[in-house]
Design a protein around this motif. Structure first.
Motif, mmCIF file in Angstrom:
data_model
loop_
_atom_site.group_PDB
_atom_site.id
_atom_site.type_symbol
_atom_site.label_atom_id
_atom_site.label_comp_id
_atom_site.label_asym_id
_atom_site.label_seq_id
_atom_site.Cartn_x
_atom_site.Cartn_y
_atom_site.Cartn_z
ATOM 1 N N GLU A 71 0.836 -1.208 0.000
ATOM 2 C CA GLU A 71 0.000 0.000 0.000
ATOM 3 C C GLU A 71 0.869 1.255 0.000
ATOM 4 N N ASP A 72 1.969 1.225 0.755
ATOM 5 C CA ASP A 72 2.873 2.378 0.793
ATOM 6 C C ASP A 72 3.493 2.642 -0.577
ATOM 7 N N ILE A 73 3.869 1.573 -1.275
ATOM 8 C CA ILE A 73 4.484 1.720 -2.595
ATOM 9 C C ILE A 73 3.500 2.340 -3.582
ATOM 10 N N VAL A 74 2.269 1.868 -3.561
ATOM 11 C CA VAL A 74 1.244 2.428 -4.454
ATOM 12 C C VAL A 74 1.010 3.905 -4.131
ATOM 13 N N GLN A 75 0.953 4.231 -2.847
ATOM 14 C CA GLN A 75 0.753 5.625 -2.445
ATOM 15 C C GLN A 75 1.928 6.491 -2.904
ATOM 16 N N ASP A 76 3.147 5.991 -2.733
ATOM 17 C CA ASP A 76 4.327 6.747 -3.168
ATOM 18 C C ASP A 76 4.311 6.986 -4.675
ATOM 19 N N ALA A 77 3.850 5.977 -5.423
ATOM 20 C CA ALA A 77 3.790 6.120 -6.877
ATOM 21 C C ALA A 77 2.831 7.242 -7.271
ATOM 22 N N PHE A 78 1.685 7.314 -6.603
ATOM 23 C CA PHE A 78 0.727 8.378 -6.909
ATOM 24 C C PHE A 78 1.223 9.741 -6.438
ATOM 25 N N LEU A 79 1.935 9.781 -5.323
ATOM 26 C CA LEU A 79 2.512 11.042 -4.865
ATOM 27 C C LEU A 79 3.563 11.549 -5.852
ATOM 28 N N ASN A 80 4.378 10.625 -6.375
ATOM 29 C CA ASN A 80 5.363 11.019 -7.378
ATOM 30 C C ASN A 80 4.694 11.551 -8.633
ATOM 31 N N LEU A 81 3.599 10.927 -9.020
ATOM 32 C CA LEU A 81 2.842 11.394 -10.186
ATOM 33 C C LEU A 81 2.323 12.812 -9.949
ATOM 34 N N THR A 82 1.808 13.043 -8.748
ATOM 35 C CA THR A 82 1.288 14.377 -8.417
ATOM 36 C C THR A 82 2.389 15.433 -8.493
ATOM 37 N N ARG A 83 3.571 15.113 -7.965
ATOM 38 C CA ARG A 83 4.689 16.061 -7.990
ATOM 39 C C ARG A 83 5.109 16.371 -9.428
ATOM 40 N N GLY A 134 2.030 11.209 -20.784
ATOM 41 C CA GLY A 134 1.252 10.751 -21.925
ATOM 42 C C GLY A 134 0.541 9.439 -21.687
ATOM 43 N N ASN A 135 1.219 8.492 -21.029
ATOM 44 C CA ASN A 135 0.637 7.175 -20.782
ATOM 45 C C ASN A 135 0.632 6.936 -19.273
ATOM 46 N N LEU A 136 -0.521 7.175 -18.681
ATOM 47 C CA LEU A 136 -0.631 7.105 -17.219
ATOM 48 C C LEU A 136 -0.330 5.704 -16.692
ATOM 49 N N LYS A 137 -0.881 4.676 -17.340
ATOM 50 C CA LYS A 137 -0.664 3.306 -16.878
ATOM 51 C C LYS A 137 0.820 2.950 -16.927
ATOM 52 N N ALA A 138 1.482 3.279 -18.024
ATOM 53 C CA ALA A 138 2.902 2.955 -18.167
ATOM 54 C C ALA A 138 3.725 3.690 -17.113
ATOM 55 N N TYR A 139 3.387 4.948 -16.850
ATOM 56 C CA TYR A 139 4.143 5.721 -15.868
ATOM 57 C C TYR A 139 4.010 5.102 -14.475
ATOM 58 N N LEU A 140 2.772 4.795 -14.078
ATOM 59 C CA LEU A 140 2.543 4.270 -12.732
ATOM 60 C C LEU A 140 3.104 2.857 -12.573
ATOM 61 N N THR A 141 2.994 2.038 -13.630
ATOM 62 C CA THR A 141 3.531 0.681 -13.547
ATOM 63 C C THR A 141 5.051 0.714 -13.410
ATOM 64 N N THR A 142 5.686 1.599 -14.158
ATOM 65 C CA THR A 142 7.142 1.749 -14.054
ATOM 66 C C THR A 142 7.529 2.212 -12.660
ATOM 67 N N SER A 143 6.787 3.181 -12.133
ATOM 68 C CA SER A 143 7.075 3.716 -10.801
ATOM 69 C C SER A 143 6.925 2.644 -9.729
ATOM 70 N N VAL A 144 5.828 1.886 -9.787
ATOM 71 C CA VAL A 144 5.583 0.841 -8.792
ATOM 72 C C VAL A 144 6.643 -0.264 -8.890
ATOM 73 N N THR A 145 6.998 -0.638 -10.114
ATOM 74 C CA THR A 145 8.005 -1.681 -10.308
ATOM 75 C C THR A 145 9.337 -1.283 -9.690
ATOM 76 N N ARG A 146 9.781 -0.071 -9.966
ATOM 77 C CA ARG A 146 11.101 0.348 -9.480
ATOM 78 C C ARG A 146 11.091 0.624 -7.976
ATOM 79 N N LEU A 147 9.972 1.118 -7.461
ATOM 80 C CA LEU A 147 9.856 1.255 -6.006
ATOM 81 C C LEU A 147 9.871 -0.121 -5.344
ATOM 82 N N GLY A 148 9.246 -1.092 -6.005
ATOM 83 C CA GLY A 148 9.240 -2.456 -5.475
ATOM 84 C C GLY A 148 10.632 -3.059 -5.436
#
Length: 288
Positions: free
Chosen positions: A9-21, A30-44
Motif C-alpha cells: 500500500e505504501d508503494i502504491v501511495q508513493d507512486a501516486f505522490l510522485n505522479l502528483t509532484r 502521456g501514458n498514465l498506466k505505463a508511468y505508474l507501472t514503471t514507478s511501482v516496479t522500481r519502487l518495489g
C-alpha cells in the motif's frame, strides 16, 4: 513483489505522490498506466533490496502477510485473481530471487507483459530480461513443486474447501487417523511468529508429527476460549483464529493439491496481522 500488505500500500501511495509532484512541476504524462507501472516496479525493486537485509536477521521462518479475501466464500473473480500469485507457497518461492529477478518474473509470469514492456519497466535491455526471466523461472521451479506454481483448477476449488472443512473438524476433534488420511506424505508445517508470538522454531515435515502438533494446537485454542473461523487466505482455504473478545490471534493457510494437504502455513506475528483488525495478546511471547 513485497509479501507485505502495508508495504504494498505504501508503494502504491508513493507512486501516486510522485505522479502528483511531476504534474505539479508541469510535466505532461502521456501514458498514465505505463508511468505508474514503471514507478511501482522500481519502487518495489528498491523495497526488496532493503527487505532482504532485514530478513537476514528474521527470527524463525519468514512467511508473507496473509491476505484474507473473505470471511465467508469468495466468488470466482477473487479466486482467479489471487490463487496463482498470492499463495504463501508461491511467495515464499519468490524469496529465493534477487529483487530484479523477482520484478521480471512477476511482470512476465503473473501479469503477462511482453519482453519489450518488461525491459522498459525495469530499465534493463530486452535481451537481459529474457536471460533474467529464464534464470528466475529455473530457480523457482527448482525450489518448489507443481502445486506451488499453479492455481487450483476451478472444478477443484469446491473440493479443496470441503477438504479444509473436514481437516479443521478432525483437528478440533483430535481425530489422528482422519488427519493422517488428509496429509500428504511430504507435508510441511511452517509457522511465523517473528520472535514476537508463539510459533515453531523450525518447519515440521513428518505427517504424524504434524498431526500431533495440530491436535495439541487446537486443544490449546479451546482452553484459551478462542475460536477458528473458515476463511480464504491468499487464495487458498484456511482459517482465522480469534480470541474470546473477537480479536485476531493467528491465521492458517492450507496448500491443497491432488486431494491432500501439501503444506500448512501459520502466521501469528502481530506485525503481519494488524491489517485484519484488533490484535489479540493470547499468542504473544512475554516481553523481555
Amino acid at each position: 513483489m513485497t509479501g507485505s500488505v502495508g508495504d504494498a500500500e505504501d508503494i502504491v501511495q508513493d507512486a501516486f505522490l510522485n505522479l502528483t509532484r511531476v504534474r505539479q512541476a508541469g510535466t505532461a504524462v502521456g501514458n498514465l498506466k505505463a508511468y505508474l507501472t514503471t514507478s511501482v516496479t522500481r519502487l518495489g525493486i528498491n523495497y526488496l533490496s532493503s527487505a532482504r537485509v532485514r530478513r537476514e536477521t528474521y527470527v524463525g521462518d519468514w512467511l508473507p502477510e496473509p491476505v484474507v479475501v473473505c470471511a465467508d466464500r469468495p466468488g470466482p473473480a477473487e479466486h482467479a485473481e489471487l490463487s496463482d500469485s498470492l499463495s504463501m507457497a508461491f511467495l515464499v518461492l519468490l524469496e529465493a530471487l534477487s529483487p530484479v529477478e523477482r520484478a521480471v518474473f512477476v511482470l512476465r509470469e503473473v501479469f503477462g507483459y511482453g519482453y519489450p514492456e518488461v525491459a522498459r519497466l525495469t530499465g534493463k535491455s530486452e535481451a537481459n530480461c529474457r536471460q533474467i526471466f529464464a534464470r528466475a523461472r529455473k530457480r523457482v521451479a527448482a525450489g518448489g513443486r507443481a502445486a506451488d506454481l499453479a492455481p487450483p483448477p476451478p472444478v477443484r476449488r469446491a473440493e479443496s474447501e470441503e477438504l479444509a472443512r473436514k481437516f479443521f473438524e478432525a483437528a478440533e476433534g483430535g481425530d489422528m487417523d482422519a488427519l493422517l488420511g488428509m496429509l500428504a506424505p511430504d507435508v510441511v508445517f511452517q509457522g511465523d511468529g517473528g520472535g514476537k508470538a508463539r510459533a515453531l522454531a523450525r518447519s515440521v515435515t513428518e505427517p504424524r508429527h504434524v498431526a500431533q502438533l495440530l491436535v495439541g494446537g487446537f486443544r490449546r485454542v479451546r482452553i484459551l476460549g478462542a475460536s477458528m473461523r473458515a476463511a480464504w487466505i491468499n487464495g487458498r482455504p484456511g482459517a482465522v483464529t480469534y480470541d474470546s473478545e473477537g480479536r485476531v490471534a493467528s491465521v492458517v493457510e492450507l496448500d491443497i493439491a491432488d486431494g491432500v494437504i501439501r503444506a500448512i502455513h501459520s502466521v501469528s506475528n502481530p506485525d503481519k496481522l494488524g491489517h485484519l483488525g484488533p490484535l489479540s495478546d493470547i499468542a504473544l511471547l512475554p516481553k523481555r
